[in-house]
Design a protein around this motif. Structure first.
Motif, PDB file in Angstrom:
ATOM      1  N   ILE A 101     -11.140   7.294  -3.984  1.00  0.00           N
ATOM      2  CA  ILE A 101     -10.129   7.336  -4.905  1.00  0.00           C
ATOM      3  C   ILE A 101      -8.732   7.193  -4.091  1.00  0.00           C
ATOM      4  O   ILE A 101      -7.910   6.512  -4.463  1.00  0.00           O
TER       5      ILE A 101
ATOM      6  N   ILE B 273      -5.975   4.056  -4.304  1.00  0.00           N
ATOM      7  CA  ILE B 273      -4.409   4.141  -4.843  1.00  0.00           C
ATOM      8  C   ILE B 273      -3.462   4.426  -3.742  1.00  0.00           C
ATOM      9  O   ILE B 273      -2.241   4.553  -4.061  1.00  0.00           O
ATOM     10  N   LYS B 274      -3.721   4.421  -2.445  1.00  0.00           N
ATOM     11  CA  LYS B 274      -2.938   4.553  -1.490  1.00  0.00           C
ATOM     12  C   LYS B 274      -2.382   3.028  -1.125  1.00  0.00           C
ATOM     13  O   LYS B 274      -2.946   2.111  -1.223  1.00  0.00           O
ATOM     14  N   PRO B 275      -0.729   3.313  -1.226  1.00  0.00           N
ATOM     15  CA  PRO B 275      -0.040   1.897  -1.254  1.00  0.00           C
ATOM     16  C   PRO B 275      -0.273   1.311  -0.193  1.00  0.00           C
ATOM     17  O   PRO B 275      -0.047  -0.196  -0.005  1.00  0.00           O
TER      18      PRO B 275
END
Length: 135
Positions: A123, A127-129
């Motif tokens: 997760i 979601i890490k840009p």
């Protein structure tokens, strides 16, 4: 000197599943019985130990030589040790249940610590840009 990305990933996942075990054991010690907490701790330690032994066995099998060469016996050894480890894990869990020292729900929750750690890591990576691979 920069670390290999695989080593960094393993370190992060290791931190996450130990953190998950600590959090679950801490919470259960506050609100549940000691049998439940002991089940969470014993299940977590069993799962983490089994995962690390399996990871080490697989790494050794693939780095020690050609996995596709049956003459070296790496495939057979890997399969045999996996079944032996699974059997030992089953016996230990049975003995914990037979003695009545642990709660079955607690041990099931503890056995899920590695899965929780890997899931949380996935997760975070999704979601890490800066993670283009996850998109």
């Amino acid at each position: 000197m920069r670390q290999k990305p695989e080593k960094t990933i393993i370190q992060r996942v290791t931190l996450l599943y130990w953190s998950a075990l600590g959090l679950m054991a801490g919470m259960s010690s506050l609100i549940m019985s000691w049998q439940f907490t002991l089940g969470v701790l014993s299940g977590g330690v069993l799962a983490i130990s089994n995962f690390n032994l399996m990871r080490r066995s697989i790494q050794n099998a693939f780095t020690a030589g050609a996995m596709d060469n049956p003459a070296k016996g790496k495939k057979t050894t890997l399969i045999l040790t996996s079944f032996l480890r699974l059997g030992a894990l089953g016996i230990i869990i049975y003995l914990l249940f037979a003695t009545g020292m642990v709660d079955p729900i607690g041990i099931a929750l503890g056995l899920s610590t590695v899965v929780i750690g890997i899931l949380v890591f996935a997760i975070f990576m999704a979601i890490k840009p800066s993670s283009r691979e996850a998109i």
